[in-house]
Structure formats: structure tokens, C-alpha cells
Design a protein around this motif. Sequence first.
Motif, PDB file in Angstrom:
ATOM      1  N   ALA A  41       0.855  -1.194   0.000  1.00 40.33           N
ATOM      2  CA  ALA A  41       0.000   0.000   0.000  1.00 40.33           C
ATOM      3  C   ALA A  41       0.891   1.243   0.000  1.00 40.33           C
ATOM      4  O   ALA A  41       1.943   1.275   0.656  1.00 40.33           O
ATOM      5  CB  ALA A  41      -0.912  -0.015   1.218  1.00 40.33           C
ATOM      6  N   SER A  42       0.465   2.275  -0.735  1.00 37.46           N
ATOM      7  CA  SER A  42       1.301   3.456  -0.965  1.00 37.46           C
ATOM      8  C   SER A  42       1.867   4.042   0.339  1.00 37.46           C
ATOM      9  O   SER A  42       1.118   4.398   1.243  1.00 37.46           O
ATOM     10  CB  SER A  42       0.468   4.512  -1.699  1.00 37.46           C
ATOM     11  OG  SER A  42       1.293   5.582  -2.102  1.00 37.46           O
ATOM     12  N   VAL A  69       9.677   1.519  -0.854  1.00 41.64           N
ATOM     13  CA  VAL A  69       8.383   1.814  -0.231  1.00 41.64           C
ATOM     14  C   VAL A  69       8.534   3.165   0.455  1.00 41.64           C
ATOM     15  O   VAL A  69       9.437   3.334   1.275  1.00 41.64           O
ATOM     16  CB  VAL A  69       8.010   0.729   0.801  1.00 41.64           C
ATOM     17  CG1 VAL A  69       6.713   1.100   1.520  1.00 41.64           C
ATOM     18  CG2 VAL A  69       7.901  -0.634   0.134  1.00 41.64           C
ATOM     19  N   ASP A  70       7.669   4.126   0.128  1.00 39.44           N
ATOM     20  CA  ASP A  70       7.839   5.500   0.607  1.00 39.44           C
ATOM     21  C   ASP A  70       9.273   5.938   0.321  1.00 39.44           C
ATOM     22  O   ASP A  70       9.994   6.394   1.200  1.00 39.44           O
ATOM     23  CB  ASP A  70       7.530   5.590   2.105  1.00 39.44           C
ATOM     24  CG  ASP A  70       7.510   7.046   2.603  1.00 39.44           C
ATOM     25  OD1 ASP A  70       7.188   7.937   1.803  1.00 39.44           O
ATOM     26  OD2 ASP A  70       7.806   7.264   3.785  1.00 39.44           O
ATOM     27  N   ALA A  71       9.696   5.763  -0.940  1.00 40.94           N
ATOM     28  CA  ALA A  71      11.122   5.876  -1.263  1.00 40.94           C
ATOM     29  C   ALA A  71      11.660   7.285  -1.171  1.00 40.94           C
ATOM     30  O   ALA A  71      12.868   7.486  -1.167  1.00 40.94           O
ATOM     31  CB  ALA A  71      11.398   5.307  -2.654  1.00 40.94           C
ATOM     32  N   MET A  72      10.802   8.292  -1.123  1.00 44.37           N
ATOM     33  CA  MET A  72      11.316   9.650  -0.928  1.00 44.37           C
ATOM     34  C   MET A  72      11.493   9.937   0.558  1.00 44.37           C
ATOM     35  O   MET A  72      12.278  10.812   0.917  1.00 44.37           O
ATOM     36  CB  MET A  72      10.351  10.679  -1.522  1.00 44.37           C
ATOM     37  CG  MET A  72      10.223  10.592  -3.024  1.00 44.37           C
ATOM     38  SD  MET A  72      11.822  10.535  -3.896  1.00 44.37           S
ATOM     39  CE  MET A  72      12.609  12.018  -3.266  1.00 44.37           C
ATOM     40  N   GLY A  73      10.800   9.213   1.426  1.00 42.72           N
ATOM     41  CA  GLY A  73      10.969   9.401   2.859  1.00 42.72           C
ATOM     42  C   GLY A  73      10.682  10.830   3.301  1.00 42.72           C
ATOM     43  O   GLY A  73       9.964  11.579   2.622  1.00 42.72           O
TER      44      GLY A  73
ATOM     45  N   ALA B 215       7.684  19.002   0.117  1.00 43.36           N
ATOM     46  CA  ALA B 215       6.314  19.442   0.413  1.00 43.36           C
ATOM     47  C   ALA B 215       5.923  18.949   1.804  1.00 43.36           C
ATOM     48  O   ALA B 215       6.545  18.051   2.365  1.00 43.36           O
ATOM     49  CB  ALA B 215       5.359  18.877  -0.630  1.00 43.36           C
ATOM     50  N   GLU B 216       4.905  19.565   2.353  1.00 37.11           N
ATOM     51  CA  GLU B 216       4.326  19.057   3.604  1.00 37.11           C
ATOM     52  C   GLU B 216       3.186  18.110   3.235  1.00 37.11           C
ATOM     53  O   GLU B 216       2.569  18.239   2.173  1.00 37.11           O
ATOM     54  CB  GLU B 216       3.764  20.218   4.446  1.00 37.11           C
ATOM     55  CG  GLU B 216       4.774  21.287   4.803  1.00 37.11           C
ATOM     56  CD  GLU B 216       5.893  20.758   5.696  1.00 37.11           C
ATOM     57  OE1 GLU B 216       5.615  19.884   6.552  1.00 37.11           O
ATOM     58  OE2 GLU B 216       7.038  21.207   5.519  1.00 37.11           O
ATOM     59  N   TYR B 235       1.569  15.578  -1.722  1.00 42.27           N
ATOM     60  CA  TYR B 235       2.475  14.764  -0.919  1.00 42.27           C
ATOM     61  C   TYR B 235       1.677  13.788  -0.051  1.00 42.27           C
ATOM     62  O   TYR B 235       0.902  14.198   0.794  1.00 42.27           O
ATOM     63  CB  TYR B 235       3.366  15.682  -0.079  1.00 42.27           C
ATOM     64  CG  TYR B 235       4.503  14.965   0.597  1.00 42.27           C
ATOM     65  CD1 TYR B 235       5.324  14.078  -0.103  1.00 42.27           C
ATOM     66  CD2 TYR B 235       4.755  15.174   1.946  1.00 42.27           C
ATOM     67  CE1 TYR B 235       6.367  13.427   0.525  1.00 42.27           C
ATOM     68  CE2 TYR B 235       5.808  14.532   2.586  1.00 42.27           C
ATOM     69  CZ  TYR B 235       6.606  13.657   1.866  1.00 42.27           C
ATOM     70  OH  TYR B 235       7.642  13.010   2.502  1.00 42.27           O
ATOM     71  N   ARG B 236       1.877  12.504  -0.277  1.00 39.12           N
ATOM     72  CA  ARG B 236       1.162  11.423   0.414  1.00 39.12           C
ATOM     73  C   ARG B 236      -0.354  11.505   0.221  1.00 39.12           C
ATOM     74  O   ARG B 236      -1.122  11.134   1.110  1.00 39.12           O
ATOM     75  CB  ARG B 236       1.548  11.371   1.886  1.00 39.12           C
ATOM     76  CG  ARG B 236       3.021  11.011   1.996  1.00 39.12           C
ATOM     77  CD  ARG B 236       3.426  10.574   3.378  1.00 39.12           C
ATOM     78  NE  ARG B 236       4.809  10.080   3.307  1.00 39.12           N
ATOM     79  CZ  ARG B 236       5.698  10.183   4.283  1.00 39.12           C
ATOM     80  NH1 ARG B 236       5.360  10.719   5.415  1.00 39.12           N
ATOM     81  NH2 ARG B 236       6.899   9.698   4.127  1.00 39.12           N
ATOM     82  N   GLY B 237      -0.764  12.020  -0.964  1.00 40.08           N
ATOM     83  CA  GLY B 237      -2.183  12.023  -1.314  1.00 40.08           C
ATOM     84  C   GLY B 237      -2.330  11.684  -2.786  1.00 40.08           C
ATOM     85  O   GLY B 237      -1.339  11.570  -3.511  1.00 40.08           O
ATOM     86  N   ASN B 238      -3.561  11.523  -3.250  1.00 36.12           N
ATOM     87  CA  ASN B 238      -3.827  11.184  -4.640  1.00 36.12           C
ATOM     88  C   ASN B 238      -4.239  12.454  -5.379  1.00 36.12           C
ATOM     89  O   ASN B 238      -5.368  12.928  -5.253  1.00 36.12           O
ATOM     90  CB  ASN B 238      -4.933  10.124  -4.689  1.00 36.12           C
ATOM     91  CG  ASN B 238      -5.172   9.635  -6.102  1.00 36.12           C
ATOM     92  OD1 ASN B 238      -5.391  10.435  -7.004  1.00 36.12           O
ATOM     93  ND2 ASN B 238      -5.114   8.324  -6.297  1.00 36.12           N
TER      94      ASN B 238
END
Lengths: 257, 257, 257
Positions: A41-42, A69-73, B215-216, B235-238
Motif C-alpha cells: 500500500a502506498s 516503499v515511501d522511497a522519498m521518505g 512538500a508538507e 504529498y502522500r495524497g492522490n
Amino acid sequence: MAIVTLLTDSGESDHYIAAIKARILSVNPGLTLIDISHHIASCDIAHGAFVLRSVFRDFPKGTVHLVGVDAMGNRSDLMVASQVEDHFFVGMDNGLFGLVTEKAPQSSVELNKISTIATTFPERDVFAAAAAKLASGVSLTSLGPPLLQLKRMTDRYVKATKRMIAGHVIRVDATGNLITNIPRDAFETLSKGKNYVIQFSGEKIRKVMTAYNHAEQGDCFVLFNSLNLLEIGIYRGNASALLGMHYDSPVSILFEE
Amino acid sequence: MAIVTLLTDSGESDHYIAAIKARILSVNPGLTLIDISHHIASCDIAHGAFVLRSVFRDFPKGTVHLVGVDAMGNRSDLMVASQVEDHFFVGMDNGLFGLVTEKAPQSSVELNKISTIATTFPERDVFAAAAAKLASGVSLTSLGPPLLQLKRMTDRYVKATKRMIAGHVIRVDATGNLITNIPRDAFETLSKGKNYVIQFSGEKIRKVMTAYNHAEQGDCFVLFNSLNLLEIGIYRGNASALLGMHYDSPVSILFEE
Amino acid sequence: MAIVTLLTDSGESDHYIAAIKARILSVNPGLTLIDISHHIASCDIAHGAFVLRSVFRDFPKGTVHLVGVDAMGNRSDLMVASQVEDHFFVGMDNGLFGLVTEKAPQSSVELNKISTIATTFPERDVFAAAAAKLASGVSLTSLGPPLLQLKRMTDRYVKATKRMIAGHVIRVDATGNLITNIPRDAFETLSKGKNYVIQFSGEKIRKVMTAYNHAEQGDCFVLFNSLNLLEIGIYRGNASALLGMHYDSPVSILFEE
């Protein structure tokens, strides 16, 4: 022939995975590439860590595991390569590696320091070459300056007393089975000569089975699975959907005096 | 060991992909097979061309790319093998190959002419053997009569003036990020010393970032990605879901005087 | 280099497939692993058997096919390895193998007898090693005691008279095409010099096409596919959704006197 495994959250409808593999094979066309999964999962570090922890020791020692996985961290996270339990891990130090094993790394280095690459795709531009080199026999220490420790995240632990074990679901697998963090050895120590009841989602089960197919169709069962973790399922049904249980749902075992 | 890549719209729940691979390995068991993707949207030539264009140059020269996207094509389409930029492409000439690169082919041939096979599954019955032979060193010209040109489809182009660049989304990737056809070099030439505003879906962004993790969480960002194309994300969204943007949605950059 | 194929219903978001592959490569790192599919519907023996039957003969003789569909089977099912049509099959004898071919096995053995392993994950703990050994040249008979016959399930048969053939849909593929169990040879024998009408879901079709792209977009067509089975499709559409047909839907051909 050395093995490089790949574990990502990139899915399989884009060019990302093939780009990583192309870069690895450009360094050494003789390497064996094995996909662990690209359907994490993303950005789900817990899911990625669970899958990697469940399988890395099945590979021969010396295998290189490339993780994207979450490769940008996060902004302060470092790109790393690390040797742990005689396996190599390459990826972003975003906490995932710290969840894979409790053993301390034998050695870790920071990548992208000796010659720096600015990139928005570190799996292809940094991790691939590092993984290919490690699998080809290049020494870890030649890839970057040493790193004293990896990021540690606290995993949720099982609580165990003489009277009970309290754990929770750590993975719902693709068939809906519920894998908990309750280990077989704790159960076996505490259950000796005692009756017990396993409780979750309103269910009370008084027997651990030894095989999936000892249940009847539609029956709820619990057993210790091939990871030696307590697993809850419904024979030929989807336990997560039918029991309304998910990641983090509580499961407990009470031992009678 | 030579590489054959596979790119199809066949999905992975049927026998089709394995049948193609079996045929390739029957010709030469020593070839390395790499899946690019089997999750191209059904008959979506634009999706297939985007993925192949984004990755084929990462593979070593001489790599053979077998394509089975809209593999039956139209009635008049030909089965072809073509050498372009020192890579080989094998498949139906339905327009996809013409979108992969603007470089002219070094040489192309029509397959299924020397000995004709009537088939409803050309990937297995025609393309697999041709790809395996090319990867094994057989010459392109021995596979069929020469073909003067491949089918060309007009891709949508970016419009650029001194005052603005107008492009559109050419791919929504699996995480919902929006990849546009606005190239980094056009932006860098036009933006020198000027303020600019990037507009899409009601948003106005005045800064291109250099890394996803600058990004935040929940912030909208734009950056030039690993393909050197302008990419919009959350960032961490679609981004596609949250911004309501899809394939072909317009994106423009205005430069202030 | 010998080939081991894998066919499971495990999906690709867990560690299961990688664990099986790791175990195979631990026995013999030189083996070639080919995924047939890991997207067989959960415990769907008919789906698994259809896919395996459609492709196993495309692989070279001597190929080993490891099957993990409904891998726990029923309580009385045995773990087996079997040689049929010069291919090897390894898995649970839950009826799937009996549906793959009508040919009798050349030889079969029961696994997990010589040294017994108690396991909830037989694909990894029993089948992987057996498959790797067979692919490495170890004899079938050394893996366990002989087994006189495999489980047989009755597949649904086509009924054919001089006036009609009555069959049904045995697979809806990923694009929605409907594959029936009506074979080309029965049709060709009975249709000689006669008009015919193919009936399904209210449609009446009077012509079998020879290629998918002879239809117009949106047209319903029937043809004999690359498996020599009657297939119903809608050119660039989803026939299952548009015709309301599914697994087991009836299809018949009437021949006029």
C-alpha cells in the motif's frame, strides 16, 4: 548467480519497476531478479516491513533486498545500504529497515555521498546501482561513508502475563486472513496444562487448530501459521470482511487458573 | 544474456503472458525476460506508448521489446519488427511504435510474410519467435521483407510562447500523480529571471520544487520528474482524485514580464 | 536451464510467492522461474485448471508446474507430484490436476511421506523443494511412494448431435471475452455445407469470423481462438458486461437441414 529482490509500492501499471530492473541489469546482466511485491500500500512502511520480515530469511545469505516503499521518505532521511543477518538492504532509511529485524546491522553506509546524484527517482538512480554492485561482490564499505545507526521505529509489542496475552492484527492478507503479532512460543509456554479462550470481535475460540483444512467451510479458526504467528481465518471465506476486523484490531488469549 | 521485455494489455489472470514467454524460451532458453507491464489499459495505445517511451532507453542497446497492446490492431495493420535507436521493437504497427520516439527507424520489416501464420494470438504465434530470434542474434532483414515506414500518429504537442507554456496531463500514475508533457528544458529557457505562475484546476503555484519530500503532507507540489517532465502531486495524497484532474487535463505556465 | 512455472491464488501483495521462489532457488539457483498467474480466483479449481490446461504444452517437455490453488485442499487430499504428457505437476491433489488433461499420468507419487513435514504452507515447505528437485533431474520415484491414481472431477462436457452443439462459457478473460468449451473440430465436422446459427443471451450470429479485427467497433463476434475453442467477444468492448454472460452461461449452435 546472486539474487536481488525488489519490494516497492509502485504498482505495475507504470514504467518504474522496469526502469529499476534495467539499471540493475546494465551493471550486471547475470544477476537474478526476484519481485517480492510491488503492491505494498502506498507509503505503508508497516505493510512493507511485515512482508520483508516474513520472507527475507528464506533467501540465501548474501541476497540483496532493494526497497522502494515511501522511497522519498522525509526530508532528513538518508539513502542507505546495510548488512544485517548476512543479508543486504538498500533503500531510504525511513524507518522500514528498523522494523524488519531486531538484530543490529553488521555494517551500514550512507549512499549518494561519494558522488552525489540529485534525483526524484532514487530507486533507479541510486539504489539500483548500489544493489547491483553489492550482488556482484563489491564491498559495502566502498559505497559510502559509514553510518552508525539506522532509524528505529517502535513496533507495537505483545503484552503477556501469566493470565493473558494481548496482541493485535498486524496484517490482513489478500485472502482476508488476519495475521496477529502473537507468537507461538509465548502461547506454548503459558498454555501448558491450562484451558484457554481466544477472544476477538465477539468470538470466543477454545482450540488452536493445526491445519487450515481441519475447519469446516464457513467456520472461524485460529492456528499458528508458517511464520509461527497466531492467524485467524474463515475456511474458504474472508475473515476480515466477515468478522469486521482490520489492521490493529485487538486479539487476546486468556488462560484459566 | 540478451533481454526481451514484454509490454501488454493482457492482465495477469489468464494464460496469455505465460504462453508468450513459453514460446520465447522454446526458441532460446538462455534469454532474460523482463516484464515492463501487463496492466496497460485495454487497447490504450497512448498509455502503452507512454510507458515504453519512459523506459526503453534504460535497457542496454540491442534489447528487444515485444509489445502486445491492442495486438490485433485494425484490419490493415501489419505485424512488424523495427530497429530504432539501436533497440528492437516487435508487434502490431497500430500507431504505438510511432509514438515511442521521434527518431526514424534504422530498419523495419514486415513479419508473417516469409511463412504466413493465420492466428488470433499474434503475440504468441508470430511476435514471440521473432523477438527470440532477434535477441539471439538473427538479423532483422532475415525476418521479412523491408517496410519503408511505420504508422505515425500525431501526439499532442506543447504550445510555448515567450509568455506562456500550455500543456496537458499525459499520464496519471498508480499513485495519482499527474505527469504532463511540459519538458524541463522549455521551462528553463523561458523562466530565466522571471516570476511565473503554474495553473491547473483552480490552483496557482509559484514555485517548482526539486524533491517530492520538500512538500508538507497534503500539500500540492509541482516538480520536474525523472523523465524531465512537469509533474503535479499531492504529498502522500492522490492528486488526480483530490484535484479532479485526469488524462488530458490542461496545465499552463504564465511568465510575468 | 530447466523451467519451473508457478500458478497460485495467492495474489501479489504478500510474501507468499517470494517465499516459494526463495525456497526453489535455495535448492538450485540456476533454475528459470516463470509466473503463470497468481491471480487465480481464491480456491477456484476450475479457473486454475483452465489456465494451466491452456498453456502447459507451450512449455518445453520436462518443465515442472508448481500449483498452489486451494493449496490446503480438503482434509483427505494428498500432496503429489505427477508426470503427465512429459510434464511434471506438483501440488495438492484437490481435483485440479484431473481437470488439466484427460491423458493418464505416466507416473505419480505421494509427497511428504519419506520425511514428513507438518505445515500450513505446503507450497513453500513441500512443493518448492519437490519442484526444484524434479527440475534438477532428480527422479520422480525417489520423491515418495507411488500413487495409483489422481483425483478426478467431472468437467462439464459439450453435447453434440447432428442438429446442434450445446456448450457453455468456461472462462471470462480479463478483457471480458467469453471462452466456451465448444471445440473447433466438432463445429467443422457438423457444419460442412450447412447454414448455422449461434445463439447466446438473445443474440443470433450466423458467421464465425477468422480474426478479432474483422469486426467493427462495438460489434459482437464469434471466432475459434488460439485454443481452438469458440470465443465470443465485442470488438473493443467487454462482452461479459454488455451481454450479461458469465461463467457457465449457455451457448449453442443449431445446424439447418
